[in-house]
Design a protein around this motif. Structure first.
Motif: not given
Length: 327
Positions: A304, A314-316, A306-309
């Motif tokens: 992946r 937010k997705m970063e 993107l990852v959730f912060n």
């Protein structure tokens, strides 16, 4: 219902996404996305998969356990395929599904060892598939008397005494023949039921005399089968016509009746086995899809971008170099 795990690599499983939202504790939390598709009750029976349709029609029915719905659904599907998809018998079958709770209100009171769940489902399926059955009060009372849950009337006492030697499965089948005949308000039907009871012993005597080697359970099975086919439903044969016909049957013809009658059960068991194998195949396909989804999920987590912060909400974009450095 499908769930997708998009948790950060360092998520702590004992803390959920709710903690991140509220700002409680460590903000490295699990996060999931859930996708659901609403299921609808089938308005019409699917000829390609009638079992699925019948089960959907029983989703919201009270009294029946999920086990009962599974057992009953497969049996109703088999009857549906035997009837065909467009006739009065099929319409009655579909309509009578709503009477299942009334039937099971009696069946759940039976000893589950003597009267197994499979036998209960078979009796329910036989009643529901009879066009004359509608679950009226007289039919349900007759069912309870036939099962021994109410003090039997003289009619049921005689039935019990004269069919004492029949196998339990065959008694269930006989019960399914008789119960739908109640509550019709038809004098001819009442007369036919009395003629049925009166004809049991004389018919058994004829069968015994012509088939001296036949065992008593089979004698009673053949006799009740002959009476049910010609006497129990009015308009088929008079008592005199029936007596003349039975007296003319040979030993071979009576044994053929027995063979055909037992063949129905063997065919039903074979059909049931085939349906169970088909169901198992579908379940294996579903499991294979589930495993594929798990593998895709694992691969997605590894690849992946993107990852959730939880700190920013937010997705970063994942910094692969930073991740490698951490490792």
């Amino acid at each position: 219902l499908k769930g997708f795990d998009i948790s950060p690599e360092d998520a702590k499983k004992e803390e959920g996404v709710l903690g991140a939202i509220k700002g409680i504790g460590n903000k490295s939390n699990n996060m999931f996305v859930v996708q659901a598709t609403k299921a609808y009750v089938d308005e019409v029976i699917d000829p390609e998969d009638p079992e699925k349709s019948f089960k959907s029609k029983m989703w919201l029915l009270p009294t029946l356990e999920e086990r009962d719905k599974q057992l009953l659904g497969s049996r109703l599907a088999r009857v549906y395929k035997a009837y065909g998809s467009d006739n009065d018998d099929t319409d009655a079958l579909v309509r009578n599904v709503q009477a299942a709770p009334k039937i099971y209100e009696s069946l759940i009171k039976m000893d589950q060892f003597a009267f197994t769940f499979g036998m209960q489902a078979q009796l329910a399926a036989d009643l529901i598939s009879d066009p004359d059955f509608n679950g009226n009060d007289e039919q349900i009372l007759a069912l309870k008397m036939g099962l021994g849950l109410r003090t039997p009337s003289e009619f049921w006492e005689l039935i019990g005494q004269r069919t004492f030697s029949m196998n339990p499965d065959e008694k269930v089948n006989l019960l399914a023949h008789i119960v739908p005949r109640f509550g019709s308000d038809d004098p001819d039907q009442e007369e036919a039921m009395q003629a049925f009871v009166a004809g049991l012993e004389p018919t058994f005597a004829v069968v015994r005399s012509k088939c001296p080697s036949m065992e008593e359970p089979d004698v009673q099975l053949v006799g009740t089968e002959l009476l049910a086919s010609e006497i129990l439903q009015p308009g088929r044969s008079t008592k005199k016509e029936f007596a003349t016909w039975v007296a003319s049957l040979t030993e071979e013809e009576l044994k053929e009746v027995l063979t055909k009658r037992k063949a129905y059960k063997e065919t039903a068991l074979a059909d049931m086995k085939a349906m169970q194998e088909e169901r198992k195949k579908r379940e294996e396909e579903i499991e294979a899809q589930r495993q594929k989804m798990i593998e895709q999920q694992k691969k997605a987590r590894e690849e992946r971008s993107l990852v959730f912060n939880p700190e920013t909400g937010k997705m970063e974009i994942i910094d692969r170099k930073e991740e490698e450095t951490k490792k």
